[in-house]
Scaffold this active site. Structure first.
Site, PDB file in Angstrom:
ATOM      1  N   GLY A 140      23.410  34.824  39.467  1.00 10.03           N
ATOM      2  CA  GLY A 140      23.821  35.051  38.088  1.00 10.03           C
ATOM      3  C   GLY A 140      24.868  34.023  37.709  1.00 10.03           C
ATOM      4  N   CYS A 154      46.272  47.212  22.782  1.00 14.95           N
ATOM      5  CA  CYS A 154      47.496  47.958  23.065  1.00 14.95           C
ATOM      6  C   CYS A 154      47.522  48.402  24.512  1.00 14.95           C
ATOM      7  CB  CYS A 154      47.610  49.133  22.109  1.00 14.95           C
ATOM      8  SG  CYS A 154      47.713  48.545  20.416  1.00 14.95           S
TER       9      CYS A 154
HETATM   10  N1  LLP Z   1      22.016  40.764  42.700  1.00 13.53           N
HETATM   11  C1  LLP Z   1      22.633  41.961  42.720  1.00 13.53           C
HETATM   12  C2  LLP Z   1      21.962  43.105  43.315  1.00 13.53           C
HETATM   13  C3  LLP Z   1      23.910  42.089  42.142  1.00 13.53           C
HETATM   14  O1  LLP Z   1      24.522  43.267  42.163  1.00 13.53           O
HETATM   15  C4  LLP Z   1      24.546  40.962  41.557  1.00 13.53           C
HETATM   16  C5  LLP Z   1      25.878  41.069  40.970  1.00 13.53           C
HETATM   17  C6  LLP Z   1      23.853  39.736  41.556  1.00 13.53           C
HETATM   18  C7  LLP Z   1      22.592  39.674  42.145  1.00 13.53           C
HETATM   19  C8  LLP Z   1      24.420  38.479  40.933  1.00 13.53           C
HETATM   20  O2  LLP Z   1      25.622  38.096  41.498  1.00 13.53           O
HETATM   21  P1  LLP Z   1      26.246  36.662  41.092  1.00 13.53           P
HETATM   22  O3  LLP Z   1      25.283  35.598  41.543  1.00 13.53           O
HETATM   23  O4  LLP Z   1      26.421  36.628  39.631  1.00 13.53           O
HETATM   24  O5  LLP Z   1      27.535  36.615  41.833  1.00 13.53           O
HETATM   25  N2  LLP Z   1      31.766  41.591  37.218  1.00 13.53           N
HETATM   26  C9  LLP Z   1      32.080  40.833  38.418  1.00 13.53           C
HETATM   27  C10 LLP Z   1      30.843  40.460  39.199  1.00 13.53           C
HETATM   28  C11 LLP Z   1      29.998  41.644  39.560  1.00 13.53           C
HETATM   29  C12 LLP Z   1      28.717  41.253  40.238  1.00 13.53           C
HETATM   30  C13 LLP Z   1      27.800  42.417  40.364  1.00 13.53           C
HETATM   31  N3  LLP Z   1      26.560  42.145  41.010  1.00 13.53           N
HETATM   32  C14 LLP Z   1      32.889  39.608  38.015  1.00 13.53           C
HETATM   33  O6  LLP Z   1      33.156  39.424  36.843  1.00 13.53           O
HETATM   34  O7  LLP Z   1      33.286  38.841  38.883  1.00 13.53           O
END
Ligand code: LLP
Length: 437
Positions: free
Chosen positions: A272, A359
């Site tokens: 992602g 806030c």
């Molecule tokens: N696959 C699964 C099953 C996942 O749960 C996630 C992310 C991804 C792929 C993609 O991960 P990436 O390549 O984007 O690291 N809100 C947090 C990140 C949460 C990620 C949740 N799962 C932040 O802002 O750092």
């Protein structure tokens, strides 16, 4: 702007802010393409499929772009399913993950015919069995494994691969669950996979997890389960937020390639942030400046409801002044931007906290920043905001959510209109229609 984090020209950002207002998320199409090609180049001839993790940035225009690049989609909700389909992904290109899919979401996935549904518990499999009964073709399921590997990430909330966490099926329960899949006619086990965390900068944990998955595939085959058609290594590749390098795709591929070689199965992956993190920035304008207790505050028109990461994870996002020269002249006249006080302001405050209008004392975009020129009216860009920015934004404090804009070369197009107050109250009523007499 910034240290190679975002390559959009300041003049273009200023034009976008003038045309669309602030706060506004801006995404660079070319950056997404570049990152996709980097990943593909590193994967080379290794059989693989890239499923973009929709949660990182689910804007339809971003999804459509990623789809045209040839990616599939990784989704975690019925809402993401609807987005992926609307953006043009065919159901077969969609993988449905997530620890708590509801019956309604599973039904929607079955009706759409998504390519793979990843199971995370025996209870979920039992429900799917029931829902899948009597279908023409068996439903392709995967098992998300918890490989119990530690992956360092900047915050505990973004670690997922250790035993004792809610994610995945513990290693010692996988074979039992796989047997339960194999025992049913209406489902077939097509994949085992992991996702060990997000913003992982080292290849080691991937190698460790991949080795465990390879052993697991061998164990499943020894148990007579020979229906697998892929192994899923998840997402999590780190990108730079400051001067740190991120994870080189080549190092990632080197870590997981043995899994493909040992099992003879194609790799599925779910990046992602890697694709979109540094494709985006959040444009915000300085409203006011003030001082209190020896601290200097830059108050912006974007806050934690627009970009939650600094508040939730103490995440660092580079902040730059889009047109520093204009601001510096004004700041020299009066650093606090208060015309009446300009004669008395002796020391210009360059070390500032950039805080939002919500806030909450935890509402900040950046603390202790050197930001010359961040005077009232100045345009700021909060960098590395393409992933988990808009998607985690909310209407807290009844603040309409930001606009989103896609840039391609020198052109820009709005891809989500700014919300208005009507959006805040949609579906609410003051007319009470009691349901139970
Ligand atoms: N696959 C699964 C099953 C996942 O749960 C996630 C992310 C991804 C792929 C993609 O991960 P990436 O390549 O984007 O690291 N809100 C947090 C990140 C949460 C990620 C949740 N799962 C932040 O802002 O750092």
């Amino acid at each position: 702007v910034g240290q190679g984090l975002l390559s959009l020209p300041p003049a273009l950002l200023a034009r976008i802010a003038a045309a669309v207002g602030t706060p506004t998320y801006v995404y660079d199409a070319e950056h997404i393409r570049r990152q996709f090609r980097r990943l593909q180049a590193a994967l080379g001839t290794l059989p693989h499929r890239i499923h973009y993790s929709v949660k990182a940035n689910g804007n339809l225009a971003v999804l459509s772009l990623v789809h045209h690049l040839g990616a599939g989609a990784d989704i975690v909700s019925g809402g993401e399913l609807a987005r992926a389909l609307r953006a043009g992904f065919s159901p077969g290109e969609i993988v449905f993950s997530g620890v708590g899919k509801s019956e309604r979401e599973l039904v929607a996935a079955l009706e759409a015919g998504v390519g793979l549904i990843n199971m995370e518990s025996a209870g979920e499999l039992a429900l799917l069995h029931r829902l899948a009964r009597g279908r023409a073709a068996p439903v392709a399921v995967g098992i998300r494994v918890n490989p119990d590997v530690a992956a360092e990430t900047p915050h505990p909330y973004t670690q997922t691969g250790r035993s004792g966490m809610k994610f995945g099926v513990p290693m010692d329960q996988v074979v039992t669950l796989a047997r339960a899949v194999a025992a049913e006619r209406d489902v077939v086990l097509r994949s085992v996979g992991m996702h060990i965390g997000s913003q992982i900068a080292e290849p080691g944990p991937y190698a460790a997890g991949a080795a465990r998955l390879a052993d697991l595939v061998a164990e499943l085959r020894a148990a007579g389960i020979a229906t697998l058609t892929s192994v899923d290594v998840g997402g999590g590749l780190a990108v730079p937020y400051g001067s740190e390098p991120g994870l080189e795709p080549g190092a990632f591929v080197a870590a997981v390639a043995p899994l493909a070689h040992q099992t003879g199965l194609p790799l599925l992956m779910e990046p992602g942030r890697f694709l979109v993190g540094n494709a985006g920035c959040l444009l915000t304008r300085v409203l006011y400046r003030k001082r209190s207790g020896g601290r200097a505050f830059v108050i912006t028109d974007a806050g934690m409801n627009d970009l939650l990461r600094p508040s939730l994870y103490q995440a660092y996002h580079e902040i730059t002044v889009v047109d520093p020269t204009a601001g510096q002249a004004a700041e020299a006249a009066d650093p606090e931007g208060n015309p009446a006080a300009s004669a008395t302001s002796a020391s210009p405050a360059t070390l500032v906290d950039v805080v939002g209008p919500n806030c909450e004392s935890g509402d900040f975009l950046g603390l202790d920043r050197h930001l010359a020129g961040a005077v009232p009216g100045a345009l700021l860009a909060v960098l590395s905001a393409g992933a988990y920015g808009f998607g985690m934004s909310s209407q807290y404090n009844s603040r309409p959510r930001a606009a989103e804009v896609l840039v391609d070369g020198e052109r820009f197009a709005p891809v989500r209109r700014r919300e208005g107050v009507e959006d805040l109250m949609r579906g609410e009523t003051t007319t009470l229609e009691w349901e139970n007499g």
